[in-house]
Design a protein around this motif. Structure first.
Motif, PDB file in Angstrom:
ATOM      1  N   LEU A 154       0.829  -1.206   0.000  1.00  0.00           N
ATOM      2  CA  LEU A 154       0.000   0.000   0.000  1.00  0.00           C
ATOM      3  C   LEU A 154       0.864   1.256   0.000  1.00  0.00           C
ATOM      4  CD1 LEU A 154      -2.863  -0.833   2.555  1.00  0.00           C
ATOM      5  CD2 LEU A 154      -3.072  -0.586   0.084  1.00  0.00           C
ATOM      6  N   ALA A 155       1.836   1.314   0.920  1.00  0.00           N
ATOM      7  CA  ALA A 155       2.663   2.510   1.040  1.00  0.00           C
ATOM      8  C   ALA A 155       3.531   2.729  -0.194  1.00  0.00           C
ATOM      9  CB  ALA A 155       3.542   2.418   2.287  1.00  0.00           C
ATOM     10  N   ALA A 156       4.162   1.661  -0.685  1.00  0.00           N
ATOM     11  CA  ALA A 156       5.020   1.801  -1.864  1.00  0.00           C
ATOM     12  C   ALA A 156       4.209   2.190  -3.087  1.00  0.00           C
ATOM     13  CB  ALA A 156       5.779   0.498  -2.111  1.00  0.00           C
ATOM     14  N   THR A 157       3.002   1.651  -3.190  1.00  0.00           N
ATOM     15  CA  THR A 157       2.115   2.062  -4.283  1.00  0.00           C
ATOM     16  C   THR A 157       1.798   3.539  -4.175  1.00  0.00           C
ATOM     17  OG1 THR A 157       1.133  -0.149  -4.464  1.00  0.00           O
ATOM     18  CG2 THR A 157      -0.166   1.695  -5.312  1.00  0.00           C
ATOM     19  N   GLY A 158       1.573   4.017  -2.951  1.00  0.00           N
ATOM     20  CA  GLY A 158       1.335   5.441  -2.744  1.00  0.00           C
ATOM     21  C   GLY A 158       2.509   6.295  -3.176  1.00  0.00           C
ATOM     22  N   VAL A 159       3.718   5.827  -2.895  1.00  0.00           N
ATOM     23  CA  VAL A 159       4.918   6.560  -3.324  1.00  0.00           C
ATOM     24  C   VAL A 159       4.937   6.691  -4.842  1.00  0.00           C
ATOM     25  CG1 VAL A 159       7.438   6.542  -3.389  1.00  0.00           C
ATOM     26  CG2 VAL A 159       6.254   5.816  -1.319  1.00  0.00           C
ATOM     27  N   LEU A 160       4.715   5.595  -5.540  1.00  0.00           N
ATOM     28  CA  LEU A 160       4.784   5.614  -6.998  1.00  0.00           C
ATOM     29  C   LEU A 160       3.646   6.437  -7.602  1.00  0.00           C
ATOM     30  CD1 LEU A 160       5.829   1.905  -7.565  1.00  0.00           C
ATOM     31  CD2 LEU A 160       7.252   3.941  -7.805  1.00  0.00           C
ATOM     32  N   ARG A 161       2.459   6.358  -7.006  1.00  0.00           N
ATOM     33  CA  ARG A 161       1.372   7.218  -7.484  1.00  0.00           C
ATOM     34  C   ARG A 161       1.734   8.685  -7.318  1.00  0.00           C
ATOM     35  NH1 ARG A 161      -3.671   4.218  -4.401  1.00  0.00           N
ATOM     36  NH2 ARG A 161      -3.921   2.427  -5.813  1.00  0.00           N
ATOM     37  N   GLY A 162       2.332   9.015  -6.176  1.00  0.00           N
ATOM     38  CA  GLY A 162       2.755  10.400  -5.958  1.00  0.00           C
ATOM     39  C   GLY A 162       3.781  10.846  -6.971  1.00  0.00           C
TER      40      GLY A 162
END
Length: 449
Positions: A154-162
């Motif tokens: 979840l967190a790493a996906t958030g980083v890449l989306r950002g």
């Protein structure tokens, strides 16, 4: 300030649409891939018999609840990283992302350690029968090994989306879904591990997905020289920023639980029809949520760049997309309601209940599209405190309506229809009112890193 408006800043509307779709379409694919994990497990475990499948249903519900509560790890990280990216601080963006990943790992380990010894009471509290409970406990405890990986994803996906990258999470999610099927088949049917094999395959897949995404993020970290070690203050800041989004999510979960509680009082046919209607609503919500994710990333980046005109242009265009997609999905669902009901409800009574509920769901989707996008806009702006307060207010608006259905509406189809009018109508309109009120002000438009 630079203009992001298609009519004044030289950026064509077509390019704006392309940017939205570039983020939203892969995000939708990644969102769809996640439910495939449980769907694949269900199909494979079904071959073991009814009791293992029932156990999987209970354990899966607990895991899904945990993921929904911790979704702020993706949303909050997306907003923070996108804002720093827009400000031109790629190193700071990645440092913020690393803090979010560390927070996810710590929360995953802590949650697994707390839940594991409570697995028995939890599955019993959720209604597992004495015969199905051992299977649920087994699946839950083995799956908890992969929970830290799940939250890191979840967190790493958030980083890449950002960082405006939704394609990499899609590729990892698709690969993970395929690997999960292969491992489950091998462990459950090939090696005969039973339901524990299904859980082990999913846990291993989640951990491997987490490793792959962390490696992708780590490449950017190395290029910029951002710190990778655990930074307690940074993790604490990420946790504090996530609390309002956690509260917001809790209000949504309470609304869903209350809706299910009232639906259960509409008789067996009512709860059966409600379950299918809620599944259809959740599925259509994925398309709308993908647009919300695009709004999060684009709004955060524009605010970081102090591009207020660009922010307003993103809000307008993503809202138009949300309503348009809602209209298309809603019209299709309303027209196809009898056919859809026939596929999922062969029983005549359930068919009639479900058809009526699906028409209400279809009518609500244009408004839901607007709500999802504006919710994403404010998440991207980091306006979590307002979203938490608004979530509490809208829940207070909805609870009397749901309880009125319980007390006043006749049990059966009429009660179910009034329940969905309350949930998809009153509750959604209340959310829309709070979001539109906020977006029309400038209090959420805070520019800079």
């Amino acid at each position: 300030m630079r203009s992001g408006d298609g009519s004044r800043g030289g950026l064509k509307v077509g390019r704006r649409d392309a940017e939205i779709l570039r983020l939203a379409v892969p995000a939708l694919g990644a969102l769809v891939a996640e439910p495939l994990f449980l769907l694949a497990d269900s199909a494979i475990v079904a071959s073991l018999g009814t009791l293992p499948l029932a156990g999987l249903g209970v354990a899966g519900a607990l895991l899904a609840t945990a993921v929904s509560l911790f979704v702020f790890l993706a949303y909050g990280t997306t907003a923070a990283v996108a804002r720093r990216l827009g400000a031109g601080d790629l190193r700071g963006a990645l440092a913020q992302g690393v803090d979010g990943i560390w927070l996810a790992l710590l929360l995953g380990v802590a949650t697994a350690l707390v839940v594991a010894p409570l697995a028995g009471p939890l599955v019993t509290a959720l209604g597992a029968s004495p015969e199905a409970a051992p299977y649920a406990v087994t699946y839950l405890r083995v799956s908890l090994v992969g929970l830290p990986g799940m939250l890191v994803v979840l967190a790493a996906t958030g980083v890449l989306r950002g960082l405006q990258d939704t394609r990499t999470p899609l590729a990892v999610a698709a690969g993970g879904a395929a690997l999960n099927v292969a491992l489950s088949l091998l462990l459950v049917l090939g090696l005969g591990w039973g339901i524990a094999g299904s859980a082990a395959g999913t846990a291993a897949t989640q951990l491997l997905m987490a490793v792959v995404l962390v490696v992708v993020v780590a490449r950017g970290v190395r290029r910029t020289g951002a710190p990778v070690r655990l930074h307690p203050l940074g993790v604490l800041r990420s946790a504090r920023a996530g609390v309002p989004l956690l509260v917001r999510t809790l209000t949504l979960r309470v609304a869903l639980l209350v809706t299910t509680f009232v639906a259960a009082r509409q008789g067996d046919a009512g709860i059966a029809a409600h379950q299918v209607a809620m599944t259809v609503w959740t599925t259509t919500a994925l398309a709308l949520d993908a647009l919300a994710i695009a709004a999060q990333a684009l709004v955060g980046r524009a605010l970081g760049a102090a591009d207020v005109d660009g922010v307003r242009a993103v809000v307008r265009r993503t809202a138009q997309w949300g309503v348009a997609v809602g209209v298309v999905l809603g019209a299709a669902l309303a027209l196809a309601a009898p056919l859809v009901a026939g596929l999922f409800a062969p029983d005549e009574q359930v068919h009639r209940y479900l058809t009526a509920a699906l028409v209400v769901v279809g009518a609500s989707l244009p408004v839901a599209g607007w709500v999802f996008v504006l919710d994403g806009v404010l998440i991207g702006a980091g306006d979590g405190r307002y979203l938490a307060l608004a979530g509490g207010a809208t829940l207070l608006c909805y609870l009397p309506c749901a309880l009125a259905v319980l007390a006043l509406a006749p049990a059966g189809r009429a009660g179910l229809v009034w329940l969905w009018i309350s949930f998809a109508g009153v509750y959604t309109l209340a959310r829309l009112a709070t979001l539109v009120h906020r977006v029309r002000t400038d209090r959420w438009v805070v520019v800079g890193a």
